[in-house]
Enzyme design. Structure first.
Site, short mmCIF file in Angstrom:
data_model
loop_
_atom_site.label_atom_id
_atom_site.label_comp_id
_atom_site.label_asym_id
_atom_site.label_seq_id
_atom_site.Cartn_x
_atom_site.Cartn_y
_atom_site.Cartn_z
N LYS A 162 34.50 43.28 50.11
CA LYS A 162 35.21 43.80 51.30
C LYS A 162 35.91 45.13 50.98
CE LYS A 162 37.88 40.17 52.00
NZ LYS A 162 37.47 39.28 50.88
N ARG A 191 43.57 35.79 57.37
CA ARG A 191 43.03 34.79 56.45
C ARG A 191 43.33 33.37 56.93
NH1 ARG A 191 43.21 38.42 51.53
NH2 ARG A 191 42.19 37.34 49.84
N ARG A 222 34.94 42.97 37.70
CA ARG A 222 35.68 43.92 38.54
C ARG A 222 36.86 44.51 37.76
NH1 ARG A 222 37.83 42.40 44.49
NH2 ARG A 222 39.26 40.93 43.49
N ARG A 275 42.47 42.33 37.42
CA ARG A 275 43.50 41.59 38.15
C ARG A 275 43.69 40.22 37.53
NH1 ARG A 275 41.99 42.08 44.46
NH2 ARG A 275 42.80 39.96 44.35
N ARG A 319 40.84 30.38 44.31
CA ARG A 319 40.80 31.27 45.48
C ARG A 319 39.61 30.95 46.38
NH1 ARG A 319 40.57 36.74 42.69
NH2 ARG A 319 40.60 37.68 44.75
P1 AMP Z 1 42.97 40.21 47.93
O1 AMP Z 1 43.22 41.49 47.21
O2 AMP Z 1 42.58 40.41 49.37
O3 AMP Z 1 41.99 39.32 47.20
O4 AMP Z 1 44.35 39.42 47.97
C1 AMP Z 1 45.02 39.05 46.78
C2 AMP Z 1 46.05 37.98 47.08
O5 AMP Z 1 47.02 38.48 48.00
C3 AMP Z 1 45.50 36.72 47.77
O6 AMP Z 1 44.94 35.80 46.84
C4 AMP Z 1 46.76 36.19 48.44
O7 AMP Z 1 47.62 35.57 47.51
C5 AMP Z 1 47.42 37.47 48.91
N1 AMP Z 1 46.97 37.86 50.28
C6 AMP Z 1 46.27 38.96 50.64
N2 AMP Z 1 46.04 38.99 51.95
C7 AMP Z 1 46.62 37.87 52.45
C8 AMP Z 1 46.71 37.32 53.76
N3 AMP Z 1 46.16 37.92 54.81
N4 AMP Z 1 47.39 36.15 53.89
C9 AMP Z 1 47.96 35.53 52.84
N5 AMP Z 1 47.89 35.98 51.59
C10 AMP Z 1 47.22 37.15 51.38
#
Ligand code: AMP
Length: 209
Positions: free
Chosen positions: A13, A88, A122, A155, A166
């Site tokens: 994404k 989400r 990554r 990360r 996740r």
């Molecule tokens: P991402 O970089 O999109 O994989 O997000 C990393 C982490 O941020 C996720 O595993 C969640 O802990 C948190 N996070 C990001 N976006 C959201 C969202 N829309 N709702 C809740 N937690 C989020």
């Protein structure tokens, strides 16, 4: 045009959103990046979010919804935006539909096997958040960003155990959004298993259709 990119962690994404943002000249809004910035800057929000993020859990809706609503009020969103990692949960999706029009939801798909492999390779720039992949999007100088010379890091939540968590969280809390947006006739499925340029072309076509 207001676009949502949906799909499991690691499906691409961020990479696709960043390419689309350049092409369409609209902001790429990634809630994960925004939260990581808050963690790095040690804000109140960052302190509240960190625990959940480290465990691979979702940050509570009220925190994320507040953050995104503030972001969408900014002037640069007037001509459109690309949301990456938001919504989400169904609750988040309801909130966003109250705050902004959604024109299209692109559902990127890839198998768990591909995702786990991708996430383990990554690397992310610590300064500009640009995403590298050690096989497909390699930096010219190992360990450093081509764009801003920031150092690259893996990360914490890209480590195998957290990735599994996740993916489970995605299945339980985010996957129901596929039907939610299908019912609203906004969803297009795109095969996200190819190389970034191939996936980008498919997404571009799906948006134009
Ligand atoms: P991402 O970089 O999109 O994989 O997000 C990393 C982490 O941020 C996720 O595993 C969640 O802990 C948190 N996070 C990001 N976006 C959201 C969202 N829309 N709702 C809740 N937690 C989020």
């Amino acid at each position: 045009m207001n676009i949502i990119l949906l799909g499991p962690p690691g499906v691409g994404k961020g990479t696709i959103a960043s390419k689309l943002s350049k092409k369409m000249k609209v902001p790429h809004i990634a809630t994960g990046d925004m939260l990581r910035e808050n963690v790095a800057q040690k804000t109140d929000l960052g302190a509240k979010a960190k625990n959940y993020m480290d465990k691979g859990l979702l940050v509570p809706d009220e925190l994320v919804i507040e953050m995104i609503k503030e972001r969408l009020k900014r002037k640069d969103c007037k001509k459109g935006f690309i949301l990456d990692g938001f919504p989400r949960t169904i609750n988040q999706a309801d909130e966003i539909s109250n705050a902004a029009r959604v024109d299209k939801v692109v559902n990127l798909q890839a198998s768990d096997g591909i995702i786990v492999k991708r996430l383990s390779r990554r690397r992310v720039c610590s300064q500009c958040s640009f995403i590298y992949h050690l096989d497909f999007i390699k930096p010219n100088r190992e360990g450093f960003c081509d764009k801003c010379s920031g150092t690259l890091y893996q990360r914490e939540d890209d480590k195998p155990e957290t990735v599994k968590k996740r993916l489970k969280v995605y299945e339980k809390q985010t996957e129901p959004l596929i039907k939610y947006y299908q019912d609203k006739d906004l969803l297009v499925d795109v095969d996200g298993s190819g190389l970034p340029e191939e996936v980008f072309e498919l997404v571009d076509e799906a948006i134009a259709a």
